[in-house]
Design a protein around this motif. Structure first.
Motif, PDB file in Angstrom:
ATOM      1  N   PRO A   1       0.825  -1.212   0.000  1.00  0.00           N
ATOM      2  CA  PRO A   1       0.000   0.000   0.000  1.00  0.00           C
ATOM      3  C   PRO A   1       0.860   1.264   0.000  1.00  0.00           C
ATOM      4  O   PRO A   1       1.915   1.314   0.627  1.00  0.00           O
ATOM      5  CB  PRO A   1      -0.791  -0.111   1.301  1.00  0.00           C
ATOM      6  CG  PRO A   1      -0.771  -1.556   1.656  1.00  0.00           C
ATOM      7  CD  PRO A   1       0.544  -2.079   1.153  1.00  0.00           C
ATOM      8  N   VAL A   2       0.388   2.269  -0.719  1.00  0.00           N
ATOM      9  CA  VAL A   2       1.065   3.561  -0.791  1.00  0.00           C
ATOM     10  C   VAL A   2       0.157   4.591  -0.132  1.00  0.00           C
ATOM     11  O   VAL A   2      -1.019   4.707  -0.495  1.00  0.00           O
ATOM     12  CB  VAL A   2       1.347   3.957  -2.257  1.00  0.00           C
ATOM     13  CG1 VAL A   2       2.077   5.284  -2.330  1.00  0.00           C
ATOM     14  CG2 VAL A   2       2.126   2.861  -2.976  1.00  0.00           C
ATOM     15  N   SER A   3       0.702   5.324   0.813  1.00  0.00           N
ATOM     16  CA  SER A   3      -0.107   6.310   1.528  1.00  0.00           C
ATOM     17  C   SER A   3      -0.386   7.532   0.661  1.00  0.00           C
ATOM     18  O   SER A   3       0.372   7.842  -0.275  1.00  0.00           O
ATOM     19  CB  SER A   3       0.607   6.757   2.808  1.00  0.00           C
ATOM     20  OG  SER A   3       1.727   7.566   2.485  1.00  0.00           O
ATOM     21  N   ALA A   4      -1.448   8.236   1.007  1.00  0.00           N
ATOM     22  CA  ALA A   4      -1.785   9.472   0.297  1.00  0.00           C
ATOM     23  C   ALA A   4      -0.656  10.487   0.460  1.00  0.00           C
ATOM     24  O   ALA A   4      -0.343  11.223  -0.488  1.00  0.00           O
ATOM     25  CB  ALA A   4      -3.104  10.029   0.805  1.00  0.00           C
ATOM     26  N   ASP A   5      -0.027  10.526   1.630  1.00  0.00           N
ATOM     27  CA  ASP A   5       1.104  11.438   1.837  1.00  0.00           C
ATOM     28  C   ASP A   5       2.237  11.140   0.872  1.00  0.00           C
ATOM     29  O   ASP A   5       2.818  12.050   0.272  1.00  0.00           O
ATOM     30  CB  ASP A   5       1.634  11.337   3.274  1.00  0.00           C
ATOM     31  CG  ASP A   5       0.766  12.071   4.283  1.00  0.00           C
ATOM     32  OD1 ASP A   5       0.061  13.014   3.870  1.00  0.00           O
ATOM     33  OD2 ASP A   5       0.807  11.697   5.465  1.00  0.00           O
ATOM     34  N   THR A   6       2.573   9.872   0.711  1.00  0.00           N
ATOM     35  CA  THR A   6       3.648   9.480  -0.208  1.00  0.00           C
ATOM     36  C   THR A   6       3.295   9.862  -1.636  1.00  0.00           C
ATOM     37  O   THR A   6       4.132  10.395  -2.374  1.00  0.00           O
ATOM     38  CB  THR A   6       3.923   7.968  -0.103  1.00  0.00           C
ATOM     39  OG1 THR A   6       4.338   7.669   1.230  1.00  0.00           O
ATOM     40  CG2 THR A   6       4.981   7.526  -1.091  1.00  0.00           C
ATOM     41  N   LEU A   7       2.057   9.607  -2.032  1.00  0.00           N
ATOM     42  CA  LEU A   7       1.619   9.966  -3.385  1.00  0.00           C
ATOM     43  C   LEU A   7       1.705  11.471  -3.600  1.00  0.00           C
ATOM     44  O   LEU A   7       2.206  11.935  -4.635  1.00  0.00           O
ATOM     45  CB  LEU A   7       0.190   9.494  -3.631  1.00  0.00           C
ATOM     46  CG  LEU A   7      -0.028   7.989  -3.689  1.00  0.00           C
ATOM     47  CD1 LEU A   7      -1.519   7.674  -3.685  1.00  0.00           C
ATOM     48  CD2 LEU A   7       0.653   7.397  -4.904  1.00  0.00           C
ATOM     49  N   ALA A   8       1.225  12.237  -2.625  1.00  0.00           N
ATOM     50  CA  ALA A   8       1.240  13.697  -2.742  1.00  0.00           C
ATOM     51  C   ALA A   8       2.668  14.217  -2.839  1.00  0.00           C
ATOM     52  O   ALA A   8       2.970  15.079  -3.671  1.00  0.00           O
ATOM     53  CB  ALA A   8       0.523  14.322  -1.553  1.00  0.00           C
ATOM     54  N   GLN A   9       3.563  13.671  -2.010  1.00  0.00           N
ATOM     55  CA  GLN A   9       4.954  14.129  -2.028  1.00  0.00           C
ATOM     56  C   GLN A   9       5.658  13.725  -3.314  1.00  0.00           C
ATOM     57  O   GLN A   9       6.321  14.540  -3.951  1.00  0.00           O
ATOM     58  CB  GLN A   9       5.706  13.569  -0.818  1.00  0.00           C
ATOM     59  CG  GLN A   9       5.300  14.186   0.489  1.00  0.00           C
ATOM     60  CD  GLN A   9       5.905  13.472   1.685  1.00  0.00           C
ATOM     61  OE1 GLN A   9       6.719  12.573   1.547  1.00  0.00           O
ATOM     62  NE2 GLN A   9       5.477  13.875   2.872  1.00  0.00           N
ATOM     63  N   GLU A  10       5.530  12.468  -3.693  1.00  0.00           N
ATOM     64  CA  GLU A  10       6.262  11.973  -4.862  1.00  0.00           C
ATOM     65  C   GLU A  10       5.851  12.672  -6.147  1.00  0.00           C
ATOM     66  O   GLU A  10       6.678  12.957  -7.004  1.00  0.00           O
ATOM     67  CB  GLU A  10       6.093  10.463  -5.012  1.00  0.00           C
ATOM     68  CG  GLU A  10       6.949   9.928  -6.140  1.00  0.00           C
ATOM     69  CD  GLU A  10       7.110   8.433  -6.116  1.00  0.00           C
ATOM     70  OE1 GLU A  10       7.087   7.843  -7.207  1.00  0.00           O
ATOM     71  OE2 GLU A  10       7.261   7.862  -5.025  1.00  0.00           O
ATOM     72  N   GLN A  11       4.569  12.944  -6.300  1.00  0.00           N
ATOM     73  CA  GLN A  11       4.087  13.573  -7.534  1.00  0.00           C
ATOM     74  C   GLN A  11       3.804  15.070  -7.361  1.00  0.00           C
ATOM     75  O   GLN A  11       3.287  15.701  -8.269  1.00  0.00           O
ATOM     76  CB  GLN A  11       2.829  12.846  -8.031  1.00  0.00           C
ATOM     77  CG  GLN A  11       3.113  11.486  -8.608  1.00  0.00           C
ATOM     78  CD  GLN A  11       3.964  11.574  -9.856  1.00  0.00           C
ATOM     79  OE1 GLN A  11       3.787  12.444 -10.705  1.00  0.00           O
ATOM     80  NE2 GLN A  11       4.937  10.673  -9.962  1.00  0.00           N
TER      81      GLN A  11
END
Length: 158
Positions: free
Chosen positions: A31-41
């Protein structure tokens, strides 16, 4: 003089595809957290959370709660067409004044215009229905998509 309105790929659609690609890129389907998605992209978190909700309701992602929670794809990346993402977050691929292209009808000089609108929708389908998230991740786009992108002038604004 009239103002041109291009075919619009909304920020919502762009962010949804980018988030799904990031989820798909994670090895082992963790699973990928929303925080990780927001930061990475570099996506706005609140807007992203709304998009992730749409993707979950649309059956494209599964969410998992808890410390190790986050989002995973609901199906393998090679089974998710980019068109599905468009339809889940933005609705039909093509509309004319709120109507589906095949629902339009005109009189007189414009009587054949619905055929053109249907062809525009068909061309979008040819690209978006035939390109999966896995294709985008690998860069191995379908041959007809690569050919379109490599046509003279394809990368230039008109």
């Amino acid at each position: 003089m009239g103002q041109n309105h291009p075919v619009d790929i909304s920020a919502k659609t762009d962010y949804a595809v980018r988030a799904l690609l990031t989820i798909a890129a994670v090895q082992g389907g963790h699973p990928v957290s929303a925080d990780t998605l927001a930061q990475e992209q570099q996506l706005p978190r609140k807007f992203l959370e709304s998009i992730l909700g749409d993707l979950r309701r649309g059956g494209l992602v599964v969410s998992q709660r808890g410390a190790a929670g986050g989002y995973t794809l609901a199906r393998p990346a090679d089974e998710i067409a980019v068109a599905e993402v468009f339809r889940v977050v933005a609705g039909p691929l093509a509309e004319v004044r709120g109507l589906r292209p095949h629902e339009t009808s005109y009189d007189g000089a414009a009587q054949h215009l619905p055929t053109l609108w249907v062809a525009v929708r068909a061309s979008l389908r040819d690209v978006l229905d035939e390109t999966s998230l896995a294709d985008l991740l690998s860069g191995e786009l379908p041959a007809h998509v690569r050919e379109l992108a490599h046509r003279p002038g394809a990368w230039q604004s008109r």
